[in-house]
Design a protein around this motif. Structure first.
Motif, PDB file in Angstrom:
ATOM      1  N   VAL A 208      -0.017 -54.251  56.224  1.00 37.88           N
ATOM      2  CA  VAL A 208       1.119 -54.943  56.817  1.00 37.88           C
ATOM      3  C   VAL A 208       1.550 -54.245  58.107  1.00 37.88           C
ATOM      4  CG1 VAL A 208       3.515 -55.645  56.439  1.00 37.88           C
ATOM      5  CG2 VAL A 208       1.870 -55.763  54.562  1.00 37.88           C
ATOM      6  N   CYS A 209       1.514 -52.941  58.086  1.00 34.09           N
ATOM      7  CA  CYS A 209       1.943 -52.130  59.233  1.00 34.09           C
ATOM      8  C   CYS A 209       0.919 -52.227  60.372  1.00 34.09           C
ATOM      9  CB  CYS A 209       2.100 -50.682  58.775  1.00 34.09           C
ATOM     10  SG  CYS A 209       2.459 -49.528  60.091  1.00 34.09           S
ATOM     11  N   SER A 210       1.379 -52.636  61.542  1.00 32.50           N
ATOM     12  CA  SER A 210       0.463 -52.806  62.681  1.00 32.50           C
ATOM     13  C   SER A 210      -0.145 -51.476  63.121  1.00 32.50           C
ATOM     14  CB  SER A 210       1.169 -53.488  63.854  1.00 32.50           C
ATOM     15  OG  SER A 210       2.245 -52.702  64.312  1.00 32.50           O
TER      16      SER A 210
ATOM     17  N   GLN B 207      -8.923 -52.323  43.834  1.00 33.98           N
ATOM     18  CA  GLN B 207      -7.936 -51.296  44.155  1.00 33.98           C
ATOM     19  C   GLN B 207      -6.787 -51.888  44.960  1.00 33.98           C
ATOM     20  OE1 GLN B 207     -10.482 -48.392  46.029  1.00 33.98           O
ATOM     21  NE2 GLN B 207     -10.588 -47.158  44.165  1.00 33.98           N
ATOM     22  N   LEU B 208      -7.080 -52.827  45.837  1.00 33.97           N
ATOM     23  CA  LEU B 208      -6.031 -53.434  46.654  1.00 33.97           C
ATOM     24  C   LEU B 208      -5.089 -54.291  45.815  1.00 33.97           C
ATOM     25  CD1 LEU B 208      -7.988 -54.412  49.879  1.00 33.97           C
ATOM     26  CD2 LEU B 208      -6.253 -52.623  49.630  1.00 33.97           C
TER      27      LEU B 208
ATOM     28  N   ILE C 160       0.058 -51.393  49.008  1.00 36.06           N
ATOM     29  CA  ILE C 160       0.969 -50.842  50.004  1.00 36.06           C
ATOM     30  C   ILE C 160       0.249 -49.834  50.898  1.00 36.06           C
ATOM     31  CG2 ILE C 160       3.050 -51.257  48.628  1.00 36.06           C
ATOM     32  CD1 ILE C 160       2.940 -48.366  47.723  1.00 36.06           C
ATOM     33  N   GLU C 161       0.841 -49.593  52.057  1.00 37.01           N
ATOM     34  CA  GLU C 161       0.210 -48.755  53.074  1.00 37.01           C
ATOM     35  C   GLU C 161      -0.180 -47.367  52.565  1.00 37.01           C
ATOM     36  OE1 GLU C 161       1.696 -51.397  53.940  1.00 37.01           O
ATOM     37  OE2 GLU C 161       0.610 -51.969  55.726  1.00 37.01           O
TER      38      GLU C 161
ATOM     39  N   PHE D 111       0.841 -41.844  56.478  1.00 33.47           N
ATOM     40  CA  PHE D 111       1.123 -43.049  55.699  1.00 33.47           C
ATOM     41  C   PHE D 111       1.246 -42.771  54.201  1.00 33.47           C
ATOM     42  CE2 PHE D 111      -0.744 -44.637  59.584  1.00 33.47           C
ATOM     43  CZ  PHE D 111       0.138 -45.653  59.919  1.00 33.47           C
ATOM     44  N   LEU D 112       0.970 -41.531  53.795  1.00 32.02           N
ATOM     45  CA  LEU D 112       1.048 -41.209  52.360  1.00 32.02           C
ATOM     46  C   LEU D 112       2.479 -41.130  51.873  1.00 32.02           C
ATOM     47  CD1 LEU D 112      -1.774 -38.547  52.078  1.00 32.02           C
ATOM     48  CD2 LEU D 112      -1.865 -40.937  51.381  1.00 32.02           C
TER      49      LEU D 112
END
Length: 142
Positions: free
Chosen positions: A30-32, A81-82, A87-88, A141-142
């Motif tokens: 979602v995050c560009s 897994q997705l 989520i990111e 991103f973690l």
């Protein structure tokens, strides 16, 4: 020379599988910023694979393509897994894990070399640098 062939084959397979995995993941981010990082990684893996294939062609070395079963397994496992990791931070963790495995495999193959072909050694270093950079960029991103 067979050690160099093995290492180059591993580089080709690693970069090919990484591209498949990223293509499965990229549209779910979602995050560009994460999407852009993944696009850059995809281009780097593609570039390394093209260089590796060019070296192989110049040396007359032929490799089996990555088997269909391996490609399908990567796609299925990534998609599963997705479903649970949409989520990111989970996407970053999945790519970091794969990059870590790539680093380990590359280092193990390099250690098994008795005499290094200069072009293969350069590609191996490029792959290690790429994997390390992936981990560094995705840690945020973690």
């Amino acid at each position: 020379m067979t050690d160099n062939v093995k290492l180059l084959s591993s580089i080709i397979k690693t970069t090919h599988i990484a591209q498949i995995r990223i293509r499965c993941i990229i549209d779910t981010a979602v995050c560009s910023e994460l999407r852009n990082i993944l696009k850059i990684q995809l281009r780097k893996y593609n570039s390394i694979e093209r260089e590796a294939r060019s070296v192989a062609n110049a040396r007359g070395w032929e490799f089996e393509p990555v088997c269909t079963t391996a490609r399908v397994n990567v796609i299925i496992i990534t998609k599963i897994q997705l479903l649970f990791w949409g989520i990111e931070s989970r996407i970053a963790a999945m790519v970091i894990k794969a990059s870590t495995e790539g680093i380990i495999k590359c280092i193990q193959n390099k250690h098994s070399l008795k005499q290094s072909d200069a072009s293969v050694a350069i590609l191996s270093e490029k792959l290690l640098d790429c994997e390390t950079a992936n981990i560094e960029k995705l840690q945020g991103f973690l």
